[in-house]
Motif scaffolding. Sequence first.
Motif, short mmCIF file in Angstrom:
data_model
loop_
_atom_site.label_atom_id
_atom_site.label_comp_id
_atom_site.label_asym_id
_atom_site.label_seq_id
_atom_site.Cartn_x
_atom_site.Cartn_y
_atom_site.Cartn_z
N ALA A 62 0.83 -1.20 0.00
CA ALA A 62 0.00 0.00 0.00
C ALA A 62 0.86 1.25 0.00
CB ALA A 62 -0.92 -0.02 1.21
N GLN A 63 2.09 1.12 0.54
CA GLN A 63 2.93 2.30 0.65
C GLN A 63 3.85 2.50 -0.54
OE1 GLN A 63 4.77 1.28 4.27
NE2 GLN A 63 3.12 2.05 5.56
N LEU A 64 3.96 1.49 -1.38
CA LEU A 64 4.91 1.58 -2.48
C LEU A 64 4.31 2.34 -3.65
CD1 LEU A 64 6.37 -1.99 -2.29
CD2 LEU A 64 7.32 0.12 -1.42
N GLU A 65 5.19 2.97 -4.40
CA GLU A 65 4.66 3.84 -5.45
C GLU A 65 5.09 3.47 -6.85
OE1 GLU A 65 5.60 7.72 -4.14
OE2 GLU A 65 3.80 7.84 -2.89
N THR A 66 6.03 2.54 -6.99
CA THR A 66 6.42 2.17 -8.35
C THR A 66 6.37 0.65 -8.48
OG1 THR A 66 8.73 1.92 -7.80
CG2 THR A 66 8.01 4.10 -8.49
N ILE A 67 6.28 0.20 -9.70
CA ILE A 67 6.28 -1.23 -9.95
C ILE A 67 7.59 -1.85 -9.48
CG2 ILE A 67 6.35 -2.96 -11.79
CD1 ILE A 67 4.24 -1.51 -13.21
N ASP A 68 8.69 -1.12 -9.72
CA ASP A 68 9.99 -1.64 -9.31
C ASP A 68 10.01 -1.91 -7.81
OD1 ASP A 68 10.78 -1.46 -11.86
OD2 ASP A 68 11.97 0.37 -11.63
N GLU A 112 -0.19 -0.58 -9.56
CA GLU A 112 0.85 0.38 -9.96
C GLU A 112 0.78 0.65 -11.46
OE1 GLU A 112 2.33 2.07 -7.89
OE2 GLU A 112 1.81 0.86 -6.14
N ARG A 113 0.50 -0.41 -12.23
CA ARG A 113 0.38 -0.25 -13.68
C ARG A 113 -0.66 0.82 -14.01
NH1 ARG A 113 2.17 -5.19 -16.64
NH2 ARG A 113 4.34 -4.65 -16.51
N LEU A 114 -1.84 0.65 -13.38
CA LEU A 114 -2.93 1.59 -13.65
C LEU A 114 -2.52 2.98 -13.20
CD1 LEU A 114 -5.96 -0.59 -12.56
CD2 LEU A 114 -5.21 -0.05 -14.87
N GLY A 115 -1.86 3.05 -12.03
CA GLY A 115 -1.40 4.34 -11.52
C GLY A 115 -0.46 5.00 -12.49
N GLU A 116 0.46 4.21 -13.04
CA GLU A 116 1.44 4.78 -13.96
C GLU A 116 0.78 5.27 -15.24
OE1 GLU A 116 4.79 2.22 -14.60
OE2 GLU A 116 5.43 2.46 -12.52
N ALA A 117 -0.22 4.51 -15.69
CA ALA A 117 -0.91 4.92 -16.91
C ALA A 117 -1.58 6.28 -16.68
CB ALA A 117 -1.96 3.88 -17.29
N GLN A 118 -2.16 6.41 -15.49
CA GLN A 118 -2.82 7.67 -15.18
C GLN A 118 -1.79 8.79 -15.12
OE1 GLN A 118 -5.04 7.35 -11.62
NE2 GLN A 118 -6.21 9.20 -11.98
N GLU A 119 -0.65 8.48 -14.50
CA GLU A 119 0.39 9.48 -14.38
C GLU A 119 0.87 9.93 -15.76
OE1 GLU A 119 4.11 8.63 -11.97
OE2 GLU A 119 2.45 8.72 -10.53
N ARG A 120 0.96 8.95 -16.67
CA ARG A 120 1.40 9.30 -18.02
C ARG A 120 0.43 10.28 -18.66
NH1 ARG A 120 3.45 4.20 -18.57
NH2 ARG A 120 1.51 3.32 -19.32
N ALA A 121 -0.86 10.04 -18.39
CA ALA A 121 -1.86 10.95 -18.96
C ALA A 121 -1.66 12.35 -18.41
CB ALA A 121 -3.26 10.44 -18.62
N VAL A 122 -1.39 12.43 -17.09
CA VAL A 122 -1.16 13.74 -16.48
C VAL A 122 0.08 14.38 -17.09
CG1 VAL A 122 -0.54 14.88 -14.33
CG2 VAL A 122 -2.30 13.12 -14.34
N LEU A 123 1.13 13.56 -17.25
CA LEU A 123 2.38 14.07 -17.80
C LEU A 123 2.18 14.64 -19.20
CD1 LEU A 123 5.24 11.64 -16.79
CD2 LEU A 123 5.03 14.07 -16.31
#
Lengths: 230, 897
Positions: free
Chosen positions: B520-526, B644-655
């Motif tokens: 829950a606390q991690l933020e990246t797939i890595d 995390e995958r979904l989170g990153e996709a969303q982040e990419r959209a923001v970026l």
Amino acid sequence: MTDGPLVLVIDDEIQIRRLLRISLETNGYRVHETARGVDGLAEAARLRPDLVVLDLGLPDLDGLEVLRRLREWTQVPVLVLSVRASEEEKIALLDAGADDYLTKPFGVGELLARLRTAARHNQPAGESPVIEIGSLRVDLEKRRVWRDDVAVTLSNTEYSLLRLFVRHAGKVLTHSQILREVWGPGYAEEVHYLRVYVANLRKKIEQDPGNPTLLMTEPGVGYRLTTDPS
Amino acid sequence: MMDQRPDPDALLAAVTKLEHSATRGKLKIFFGMAAGVGKTFAMLQEAQARRAEGVDVVIGYVETHGRADTAALLSGLPIVPRRAYAYRDTVLEELDLEAVLARRPRLVLVDELAHTNAPGALHAKRFQDVLDLLEAGIDVYTTVNVQHVESRSDTVRQITGVTVHETVPDSVLDAADSIELIDLAPDELRKRLAEGKVYVLERAGVAAASFFRIGNLTALREMALRLTAERVDHQLRDYMELKRIAGPWKSGERLVVAISASPLSERLVRWTRRMAYNLEAPWLAVHVETTSTTSSAAQAQLTRNLELARSLGAEVLTVSGDDVVATLLHVGQQRNVTQIVVGKPERPAWREWLRGGSVVNRLIRTSGDIDVYVISGDPDSSSPRGQSWPTPQSSARQYLGAVAVVMAATLVNLALLPFISYEAVALLLLLVVLVLPLYFGRGPVVVAAALSAISWNFLFIPPRFTFLISRLEDLLLFILYFVVALVGGSLTTRLKAQQVLLQRREERTRALYALVREFAQLETIDAVVKAAVAHLGAAFDADVAIVLATGPDRLADRAHPASSFALDEKELGAAAWAFSRQRAAGRSTDTLPAAIGTYHPLRAPGALVGVAGIRPRNGRTLTSDQEPFLEALLAQVALAIEHERLGEAQERAVLLTESERLYKTLLNSVSHELRTPIAAITGAASTLRALPDDQADARLALAGEIQVAAERLNRLVENLLDMSRLESGMLRLRLEWCDVSDLVSVTVQRVRPLLERHDLVVDVAPSLPLVQMDFVLIEQVLVNLLHNAAVYTPPGTRVRLQAVQDGNRLNLIVADRGPGLSPESLDRIFDKFYRAPGAAAGGTGLGLSIARGIVEAHGGTLSAENRANGGARFLLQLPLTPPPPLPAEASLEIPDD
């Protein structure tokens, strides 16, 4: 005007050629222009110029290739012009035998100074074993060094280093050229040797080692012993 | 009950089977009672017939055993070359699955369905190859003997005495579209055997001869016929279901077989499977996990048993409970079971009685509506408790220890005897026996109980030093003592075991909880992968590799770098298989069992996110009780990765939105910055041309303007180029050992003209070490910082450039006495295109952003702060590493004079 040094300009940019012609002719040089590398090589063989100004970005041949072919038969001083060349390119050019390089945009004053230095390289050395640059005096025959007429003690390596610079005064020497000459072919990558010895040498020959006026750093490329310290 | 409509589920099943077979290849099995009945011959004959019809038939693998008539039938059929596998000293040839798949014939012949592939082949068994071929839409002809059918292998062993190792699961036979029985009278077969027409392995000559006895052959023939008949019956029923023909609908029966860690449970499983098949009933295999401890060998046997049940089509359940009977019945009621199958215990009746009655008896008494089948040959049908009495793990040292404790207690009591009665001694000894199980296994406790009873009798009960007991009271006490010691000891043992089990469960819950909380606390797939590798590794004492999916159907071609073991091509092959089939592959599975790791697909609700490879460090395989735990952990890992995958996709959209904004800012900024100097140059040049000759001062001033404007343009272009190099990731550092004072002096030379109206103070600490950096780029950083100071601080103020060592870092500081930075600027000053409010014209807001990019590429930091007494301070920190050694300087010095 007719007896000034002859400069062969090899550059495809008409604007640069025009600028060079105006600047050089008003300063007593004779100028011959060509836009292509192949023509440049032919003209160099025909005219035997005193100096060559070579642009790197030529439409037909790579500037480096022109330089190599020139060096196959002549030691005519070559000044290379380039747009924002990377340090790797500069090093490659110097290692291939260019006398100096100048990055566009450049001032005409700078260009003339470099041309003067380059022209001097080609003159047969005065055979005088004693060389004086500013407050520095080196006697190559007796292996002695003075700063402001005070004898300076150098280690063997420091002396070899200084001798190399003196012999090529005014010319940029790349790190690997210096390392090969002073330490041997196996040491071409050991830049840290050079940093330490240059710092030591500066302490002994410069008035203010933190603000050198004789042994100048060429960032990312090498060093140059200046011929006209300001 | 009287409802005659087809059961919707059954109908659906029939339809799916039909639909399924539309895309799948068709499987035809040439089925026989034994080798030599002519299966291969019949198969080839039919293949030739199909070829004559124009069907594209190829031979994948056919063994003629040197029979000329069989070999003759090969003519004209194209053969896909076999694939060779080096195994020990020999080379084994197998069906080249990939080649056949690539060739894509309409029909392929693959002999000997039950064959075990050479180690190194994709699948352990040939039938798996065949399933792959069918999956790919290729029809397959194959051959099987009845003794190789999994559910019949027991019976075959009973009849012939030969154990069959190569078996085909019944589910494969069920999946066949047609089975052709190749029948031959036993007499005929024996005649062919005598004529040498039947291929028999040389070394198995004698065994084979007894195998081919007429009695055996008759029995095998009957089995083969019955199996085929049963199948026909099934087909008929399938057909009736589909055509809604009312008939004998499903029985509604449901079977449960109780499985223990006994090798004989395999028999139970096979028996139940046959029964279930005949009844067309679903069946469950249940293992009741009790508190007793089991050896690892037993655990492995249990895993095998459960695996067998699974492969024969059972639903496998593992449930916990101390009372086998109650638990079994509970499952039975929950799942509407009609019949329970248990093994017949073969332990002496008195032991059953001691434990409160036989499991079978109790089961039968309490089963109510459920029928109970008791099958012979299994001493521990459903009570694994038997295995731990006495505990096999107790070492000799444990026994010695227990004896020593009893002896010590006896000696202490001997010393106390003058003060206490011998009855009290018994209580003290009893206390010791009751405490012992906390530290010792069951065996040592029993020994201690017996030993203490004997020593009490011998040393304490009068007449002392004899085994005689004179008083009836004492005899009673002695017997009571013995019984209490035994029962008490065993109770404590069981309590202890329960505690251990509880602890293990608690550990697992805790591990799962820790994993979920950490995810829950991690933020990246890595980070998730790294945590997963650590947690899985710790939970199973294993190395873990994770391969992530790169697309819906694509797996990365290497393991994630955080993995704790590397995957070579073979391992990656297993991982890829696990991914594409969504089934475990690799070690201890049927597919690529030669791999060193076991690969499990990581299934998340949305998609398959990758594969996790597990390689136990101690070289063992996971036990059946670890598997559900592993599955739970893997599910969490998959969930976290998908999250995390979904989170990153969303982040990419923001970026993307952000980069659009930047693009606009860039256009605005650049067009303004480009046009201003161009305007200045064009204006000045046109004025120059029109200027009369005598205006020398104006001429100079205009030329100066042109130069300033050109320099400004040049700076802009360089900044843009630097930025794009940084952004594109094309920036390659040329790290060299550099002299800091050299760096500073070169920088100062370059910026002196910019700062000529400022008071520039340079302060380089003496004897700084060499620093590894890209000289030109760091020089650029310093120039940008100093240029910034020159632009933003009033003339006449001091600008200080300082270089000092700070532990293992080099600090380069540019400090000024200007107005300092506003709070907003402090936050944003390193952002691209950010320009402080009220900034002088002539900047792009790129210089500091470039500076930070370069410094970070060096692994350093660049920060800004306000100084206490006014002004801003920029701190550049670069990591220091010890420089390589220097050569020893030759001592020869140049003489002084």
